[in-house]
Each structure stands twice: as structure tokens, then as C-alpha cells.
Design a protein around this motif. Structure first.
Motif, PDB file in Angstrom:
ATOM      1  N   LYS A  65       0.788  -1.274   0.006  1.00  0.00           N
ATOM      2  CA  LYS A  65       0.416   0.182  -0.425  1.00  0.00           C
ATOM      3  C   LYS A  65       0.624   0.928  -0.153  1.00  0.00           C
ATOM      4  O   LYS A  65       0.769   2.100  -0.172  1.00  0.00           O
ATOM      5  N   ILE A  66       2.403   1.455   0.238  1.00  0.00           N
ATOM      6  CA  ILE A  66       2.805   2.424   0.342  1.00  0.00           C
ATOM      7  C   ILE A  66       2.988   3.285  -0.604  1.00  0.00           C
ATOM      8  O   ILE A  66       2.696   4.408  -0.722  1.00  0.00           O
ATOM      9  N   GLU A  67       3.163   2.027  -1.903  1.00  0.00           N
ATOM     10  CA  GLU A  67       3.553   3.174  -2.690  1.00  0.00           C
ATOM     11  C   GLU A  67       2.119   4.688  -3.357  1.00  0.00           C
ATOM     12  O   GLU A  67       2.539   5.710  -3.871  1.00  0.00           O
ATOM     13  N   THR A  68       1.597   3.028  -3.474  1.00  0.00           N
ATOM     14  CA  THR A  68       0.655   3.622  -4.042  1.00  0.00           C
ATOM     15  C   THR A  68      -0.259   4.932  -3.472  1.00  0.00           C
ATOM     16  O   THR A  68      -0.747   5.975  -4.008  1.00  0.00           O
ATOM     17  N   ALA A  69      -0.302   4.691  -1.728  1.00  0.00           N
ATOM     18  CA  ALA A  69      -1.018   5.548  -0.961  1.00  0.00           C
ATOM     19  C   ALA A  69      -0.039   6.998  -1.551  1.00  0.00           C
ATOM     20  O   ALA A  69      -0.991   8.091  -1.286  1.00  0.00           O
ATOM     21  N   GLU A  70       0.747   7.259  -1.254  1.00  0.00           N
ATOM     22  CA  GLU A  70       2.251   8.228  -1.543  1.00  0.00           C
ATOM     23  C   GLU A  70       1.974   8.701  -2.572  1.00  0.00           C
ATOM     24  O   GLU A  70       1.744   9.822  -2.714  1.00  0.00           O
ATOM     25  N   ARG A  71       1.384   7.751  -3.789  1.00  0.00           N
ATOM     26  CA  ARG A  71       1.178   8.348  -5.242  1.00  0.00           C
ATOM     27  C   ARG A  71      -0.457   8.846  -5.582  1.00  0.00           C
ATOM     28  O   ARG A  71      -0.115  10.481  -5.470  1.00  0.00           O
ATOM     29  N   LEU A  72      -0.993   9.008  -4.293  1.00  0.00           N
ATOM     30  CA  LEU A  72      -2.459   9.579  -4.488  1.00  0.00           C
ATOM     31  C   LEU A  72      -2.473  10.620  -3.871  1.00  0.00           C
ATOM     32  O   LEU A  72      -3.004  11.761  -3.651  1.00  0.00           O
ATOM     33  N   ALA A  73      -1.478  10.459  -2.463  1.00  0.00           N
ATOM     34  CA  ALA A  73      -1.310  11.657  -1.883  1.00  0.00           C
ATOM     35  C   ALA A  73      -0.770  12.612  -2.741  1.00  0.00           C
ATOM     36  O   ALA A  73      -0.101  13.811  -1.453  1.00  0.00           O
ATOM     37  N   LYS A  74       0.421  12.274  -2.999  1.00  0.00           N
ATOM     38  CA  LYS A  74       1.169  13.363  -3.960  1.00  0.00           C
ATOM     39  C   LYS A  74       2.213  13.979  -2.668  1.00  0.00           C
ATOM     40  O   LYS A  74       2.383  15.017  -3.818  1.00  0.00           O
ATOM     41  N   ARG A  75       2.295  13.268  -2.060  1.00  0.00           N
ATOM     42  CA  ARG A  75       4.155  13.530  -1.140  1.00  0.00           C
ATOM     43  C   ARG A  75       4.405  12.406  -0.195  1.00  0.00           C
ATOM     44  O   ARG A  75       3.464  11.216   0.004  1.00  0.00           O
ATOM     45  N   ARG A  76       5.519  12.537   0.480  1.00  0.00           N
ATOM     46  CA  ARG A  76       5.527  11.300   1.468  1.00  0.00           C
ATOM     47  C   ARG A  76       5.100  11.546   2.589  1.00  0.00           C
ATOM     48  O   ARG A  76       4.883  12.562   2.673  1.00  0.00           O
ATOM     49  N   LEU A  77       5.073  10.386   2.424  1.00  0.00           N
ATOM     50  CA  LEU A  77       4.224   9.964   4.237  1.00  0.00           C
ATOM     51  C   LEU A  77       4.892   9.562   5.463  1.00  0.00           C
ATOM     52  O   LEU A  77       5.897   8.684   4.966  1.00  0.00           O
ATOM     53  N   ARG A  78       4.643   9.350   6.236  1.00  0.00           N
ATOM     54  CA  ARG A  78       5.504   8.690   7.804  1.00  0.00           C
ATOM     55  C   ARG A  78       5.017   7.158   8.177  1.00  0.00           C
ATOM     56  O   ARG A  78       4.042   7.397   8.787  1.00  0.00           O
ATOM     57  N   TRP A  79       5.461   6.557   7.838  1.00  0.00           N
ATOM     58  CA  TRP A  79       4.606   4.681   8.214  1.00  0.00           C
ATOM     59  C   TRP A  79       4.990   3.811   9.101  1.00  0.00           C
ATOM     60  O   TRP A  79       6.847   4.813  10.065  1.00  0.00           O
ATOM     61  N   HIS A  80       4.784   4.148  10.275  1.00  0.00           N
ATOM     62  CA  HIS A  80       5.260   3.240  11.856  1.00  0.00           C
ATOM     63  C   HIS A  80       4.588   2.038  11.808  1.00  0.00           C
ATOM     64  O   HIS A  80       3.664   1.894  11.601  1.00  0.00           O
ATOM     65  N   PHE A  81       5.443   1.274  12.073  1.00  0.00           N
ATOM     66  CA  PHE A  81       5.769  -0.016  12.250  1.00  0.00           C
ATOM     67  C   PHE A  81       5.202  -1.047  13.559  1.00  0.00           C
ATOM     68  O   PHE A  81       5.844  -0.382  14.764  1.00  0.00           O
ATOM     69  N   ILE A  82       3.743  -0.743  14.070  1.00  0.00           N
ATOM     70  CA  ILE A  82       3.186  -0.808  15.355  1.00  0.00           C
ATOM     71  C   ILE A  82       3.230  -2.396  15.444  1.00  0.00           C
ATOM     72  O   ILE A  82       2.514  -2.232  16.671  1.00  0.00           O
ATOM     73  N   GLY A  83       2.857  -3.665  14.423  1.00  0.00           N
ATOM     74  CA  GLY A  83       2.784  -4.421  14.519  1.00  0.00           C
ATOM     75  C   GLY A  83       3.542  -5.758  15.386  1.00  0.00           C
ATOM     76  O   GLY A  83       4.417  -5.528  15.407  1.00  0.00           O
ATOM     77  N   HIS A  84       3.621  -6.918  15.832  1.00  0.00           N
ATOM     78  CA  HIS A  84       4.563  -7.454  16.066  1.00  0.00           C
ATOM     79  C   HIS A  84       5.507  -7.874  14.498  1.00  0.00           C
ATOM     80  O   HIS A  84       4.712  -8.705  13.563  1.00  0.00           O
TER      81      HIS A  84
END
Ligand SMILES: *Cc1c(COP(=O)(O)O)cnc(C)c1O
Length: 228
Positions: A65-84
Motif C-alpha cells: 500500500k505504501i507506494e500507492t498511498a504516497e502517489r495518491l497523496a502526492k507526498r511522502r508520508l511517515r510510516w510507523h510499524f506497530i505490529g508484532h
């Protein structure tokens, strides 16, 4: 996404009210929108409304999802890994995420540090604490936190920022587990660790977390709606 404006406004109002009630500075609190199970389009819709930080639990799902989300948002987003976090996923997590909230053993921290690309700034990490002592939950025991934090703080690829917990609800005193977490952070600071982040508080308990000093709220359902 229907209802996104209303839900996000309601979450922001809850945070603002809690800050007012408990004398907290809203600028000191980061909203991490927990987007697990929701598609890139939903992430982009939330990003378009001014949210920069997103939390994901599952590596494969996030990578898709990361790449698509940033392409749609037209900017870099900050990603937090919160899972096990499994050791065999550490390489991918270290190269794609900005933060990891779920460091709970040394081996994982070492792997993340080794595999953090030299071209990127250090990975921002939190040590996850099993603050309610639940047998089924991830996180190090509170008694182990000082030793683990000292070692993690010395790893070159990481920057240790603080603690994370997922407390069990305590109906009689909802703030109690968050208070224990805050007191643990204060002890670690007293012991010389330079920590500024407390990741605590989800859709159902963000007020109790704000009251006890949370600086990062991980909010899923209250922003995106119920997960299937
Ligand atoms: C899913 C999840 C959240 C968000 O929970 P909500 O109750 O939907 O707000 C927060 N933190 C962690 C670690 C999660 O796994």
C-alpha cells in the motif's frame, strides 16, 4: 470514504478537549492514523485532510500500500510499524518505515539496526512494554525495560525515542496503566536515557492516555471506521 470528515473532526475534537482538560499542549501530541486493513485510497483520503503519520501492523499488507498511498497523496508520508515484529521481517521494515513502535527484544533491535540503510536517517524506535503483564501480549516486562533500552540506545542504526504499550482496560481507573507507563518512562529518563516519546492511547482510551502524558496516539477505528 464516507464519514471520514466527521470521524476525523471528532477525533481531533476529543484530543483538543483532553488537552484542555488535562493541561496538555496539543502541539506535543502526534496523531498516528492506524490504517491496517484499509486500502491506499482511504490512507490518501486521510492524508488529504492533514494527517502525515500512518501506522501499519502487517508488513506484506503495508508494502503493498505504501507506494500507492504516497502517489495518491502526492507526498511522502511517515510510516510507523506497530505490529508484532518477526526477525525475518526486520530488513524490509528497516528500509521502508520511519518508526517502529514494537521493539521488545534485543535480537529484533540488532537486526533493525544492521539493516537500516546508511542513506536514511536512523530508524526511530520505541520499546514496547507489556505494562499490564498479560501472558498473551507482546512487549518486554517493565523490569526489563531499563536494560533493553540501554542496549538499544547504543545501536548505530536506531534512535531510541521512548516507550509504547497497549494496556488492558481497567474500568475502575482507566488512567492507571497509562500512569504506570509514564512513571516507567520517567524512571528511564532519571537513569540517563534521553527519551521524549510515549506511544499510548487508541480509539477507546485516548483521553486516559493524554491525561498521562502520551505524545503519540495510535487511532484506527475512530478515524477509518470499523475493521472487517
Ligand atoms: C489496531 C491497533 C491500533 C488501533 O486500534 P483502534 O482501537 O482501532 O484505534 C493501535 N495500536 C495497535 C498496536 C494496533 O494494533
Amino acid at each position: 470514504m464516507t464519514g471520514i470528515d466527521e470521524r476525523l473532526a471528532a477525533v481531533r475534537a476529543r484530543i483538543a478537549n483532553a488537552c484542555r482538560e488535562f493541561g496538555r499542549d496539543p502541539a506535543a501530541i502526534t496523531l498516528v492514523a492506524v490504517s491496517k486493513t484499509f486500502p491506499a485510497e482511504a490512507i490518501a483520503a486521510v492524508a488529504a485532510r492533514g494527517v502525515d503519520n500512518f501506522g501499519e501492523n502487517y508488513l506484506q499488507e503495508a508494502m503493498a500500500k505504501i507506494e500507492t498511498a504516497e502517489r495518491l497523496a502526492k507526498r511522502r508520508l511517515r510510516w510507523h510499524f506497530i505490529g508484532h515484529l518477526q526477525a525475518n521481517k526486520a530488513t524490509a521494515v528497516a528500509s521502508r518505515f520511519d518508526w517502529v513502535h514494537s521493539v521488545d527484544r534485543l535480537r529484533i533491535a540488532q537486526r533493525l539496526s544492521e539493516h537500516r540503510p546508511a542513506t536514511l536517517p536512523p530508524l526511530q524506535v520505541l520499546v514496547q512494554v507489556n505494562i499490564s503483564g498479560e501472558a498473551s501480549k507482546a512487549g518486554c516486562a517493565p523490569e526489563q525495560a531499563l536494560g533493553l533500552c540501554r542496549t538499544v540506545a547504543a545501536l548505530p542504526g536506531l534512535r531510541l525515542r521512548g516507550l509504547m504499550a497497549i494496556p488492558a482496560p481497567e474500568a475502575a481507573d482507566p488512567r492507571r496503566p497509562f500512569r504506570r507507563l509514564r512513571e516507567l518512562l520517567e524512571r528511564l529518563r532519571h537513569d540517563g536515557l534521553n527519551l521524549d516519546t510515549l506511544s499510548a492511547g487508541m480509539s477507546d482510551d485516548l483521553e486516559a492516555a493524554v491525561a498521562e502524558g502520551a505524545t503519540m496516539l495510535r487511532i484506527g477505528t475512530a478515524i477509518f471506521g470499523p475493521r472487517r
